[in-house]
Design a protein around this motif. Sequence first.
Motif, PDB file in Angstrom:
ATOM      1  N   ASP A  78     -42.451  23.389-105.067  1.00 14.43           N
ATOM      2  CA  ASP A  78     -41.488  22.287-105.010  1.00 14.43           C
ATOM      3  C   ASP A  78     -40.765  22.182-103.667  1.00 14.43           C
ATOM      4  OD1 ASP A  78     -40.127  24.682-105.561  1.00 14.43           O
ATOM      5  OD2 ASP A  78     -38.498  23.637-106.576  1.00 14.43           O
ATOM      6  N   LYS A  79     -40.992  23.123-102.769  1.00 14.65           N
ATOM      7  CA  LYS A  79     -40.381  23.093-101.430  1.00 14.65           C
ATOM      8  C   LYS A  79     -41.390  22.716-100.345  1.00 14.65           C
ATOM      9  CE  LYS A  79     -36.288  24.552-102.658  1.00 14.65           C
ATOM     10  NZ  LYS A  79     -35.061  23.874-102.402  1.00 14.65           N
ATOM     11  N   ILE A  80     -42.590  22.307-100.766  1.00 11.79           N
ATOM     12  CA  ILE A  80     -43.645  21.909 -99.825  1.00 11.79           C
ATOM     13  C   ILE A  80     -43.759  20.387 -99.859  1.00 11.79           C
ATOM     14  CG2 ILE A  80     -46.111  22.039 -99.287  1.00 11.79           C
ATOM     15  CD1 ILE A  80     -46.088  24.800-100.680  1.00 11.79           C
ATOM     16  N   ASN A  81     -43.842  19.776 -98.665  1.00 10.42           N
ATOM     17  CA  ASN A  81     -43.930  18.325 -98.553  1.00 10.42           C
ATOM     18  C   ASN A  81     -45.121  17.983 -97.662  1.00 10.42           C
ATOM     19  OD1 ASN A  81     -43.289  15.643 -98.620  1.00 10.42           O
ATOM     20  ND2 ASN A  81     -41.172  15.937 -98.006  1.00 10.42           N
ATOM     21  N   ALA A 141     -53.362  17.055-103.145  1.00 11.57           N
ATOM     22  CA  ALA A 141     -52.941  18.340-102.596  1.00 11.57           C
ATOM     23  C   ALA A 141     -52.778  19.312-103.758  1.00 11.57           C
ATOM     24  CB  ALA A 141     -51.637  18.201-101.824  1.00 11.57           C
ATOM     25  N   LYS A 142     -53.309  20.510-103.560  1.00 21.37           N
ATOM     26  CA  LYS A 142     -53.227  21.542-104.594  1.00 21.37           C
ATOM     27  C   LYS A 142     -52.711  22.815-103.948  1.00 21.37           C
ATOM     28  CE  LYS A 142     -56.078  23.927-107.996  1.00 21.37           C
ATOM     29  NZ  LYS A 142     -57.441  24.093-108.503  1.00 21.37           N
ATOM     30  N   TYR A 143     -51.730  23.446-104.580  1.00 17.46           N
ATOM     31  CA  TYR A 143     -51.152  24.686-104.067  1.00 17.46           C
ATOM     32  C   TYR A 143     -51.407  25.786-105.083  1.00 17.46           C
ATOM     33  CZ  TYR A 143     -47.684  27.869-102.054  1.00 17.46           C
ATOM     34  OH  TYR A 143     -47.050  28.931-101.479  1.00 17.46           O
ATOM     35  N   ILE A 198     -47.038  18.614 -92.535  1.00 19.05           N
ATOM     36  CA  ILE A 198     -46.750  19.560 -93.605  1.00 19.05           C
ATOM     37  C   ILE A 198     -45.408  20.216 -93.294  1.00 19.05           C
ATOM     38  CG2 ILE A 198     -47.488  21.665 -94.796  1.00 19.05           C
ATOM     39  CD1 ILE A 198     -50.367  21.010 -93.840  1.00 19.05           C
ATOM     40  N   THR A 199     -44.482  20.130 -94.248  1.00 23.79           N
ATOM     41  CA  THR A 199     -43.203  20.818 -94.088  1.00 23.79           C
ATOM     42  C   THR A 199     -42.978  21.682 -95.323  1.00 23.79           C
ATOM     43  OG1 THR A 199     -41.972  18.974 -95.049  1.00 23.79           O
ATOM     44  CG2 THR A 199     -42.163  19.020 -92.659  1.00 23.79           C
ATOM     45  N   ALA A 200     -42.265  22.774 -95.123  1.00 26.74           N
ATOM     46  CA  ALA A 200     -41.910  23.656 -96.234  1.00 26.74           C
ATOM     47  C   ALA A 200     -40.647  24.406 -95.850  1.00 26.74           C
ATOM     48  CB  ALA A 200     -43.055  24.636 -96.519  1.00 26.74           C
ATOM     49  N   SER A 201     -39.902  24.829 -96.855  1.00 21.54           N
ATOM     50  CA  SER A 201     -38.696  25.610 -96.589  1.00 21.54           C
ATOM     51  C   SER A 201     -38.497  26.622 -97.703  1.00 21.54           C
ATOM     52  CB  SER A 201     -37.475  24.693 -96.472  1.00 21.54           C
ATOM     53  OG  SER A 201     -37.244  24.046 -97.695  1.00 21.54           O
ATOM     54  N   ARG A 202     -37.748  27.656 -97.367  1.00 21.71           N
ATOM     55  CA  ARG A 202     -37.402  28.670 -98.357  1.00 21.71           C
ATOM     56  C   ARG A 202     -36.122  29.366 -97.922  1.00 21.71           C
ATOM     57  NH1 ARG A 202     -42.289  32.617 -97.494  1.00 21.71           N
ATOM     58  NH2 ARG A 202     -42.242  32.737 -95.256  1.00 21.71           N
TER      59      ARG A 202
END
Length: 123
Positions: free
Chosen positions: A48-51, A101-103, A62-66
């Motif tokens: 849910d933090k991946i865009n 997109a699949k994670y 691709i952006t992501a945060s944690r």
Amino acid sequence: MDVIVREIGRRINELSREFYETVIPPIDMYEEGGELVVVADLAGFSKDKINVRITGENDLIITASREIEYIGTKYYTQRPLRIYKRIRLPAKVKKDSQITAKYENGVLTIRIPIEGAISVKVE
């Protein structure tokens, strides 16, 4: 003197993390069946933090945060807290196409239908 050494260590840690945030994630890209497949290693990030988005210029972003939970008073990490990766796609994206997109297990796989791709059956 001890304060100076701690401050230098803290700053080196911040610079290391900033470096990794621009280099990571490693990306593999290949064409398969009329689609461009992009595979990115994003271990440790929540889905849910991946865009993922594609801009009008055929750039994949691709952006992501944690957030890292700090334990105790001394905690050092070089793991990136944010990712921002812009990739110029080597092919035109089909207009109004279904991009998926699949994670799974820390790996993000993006499938992008591309224009002009023709599948040929090899006999």
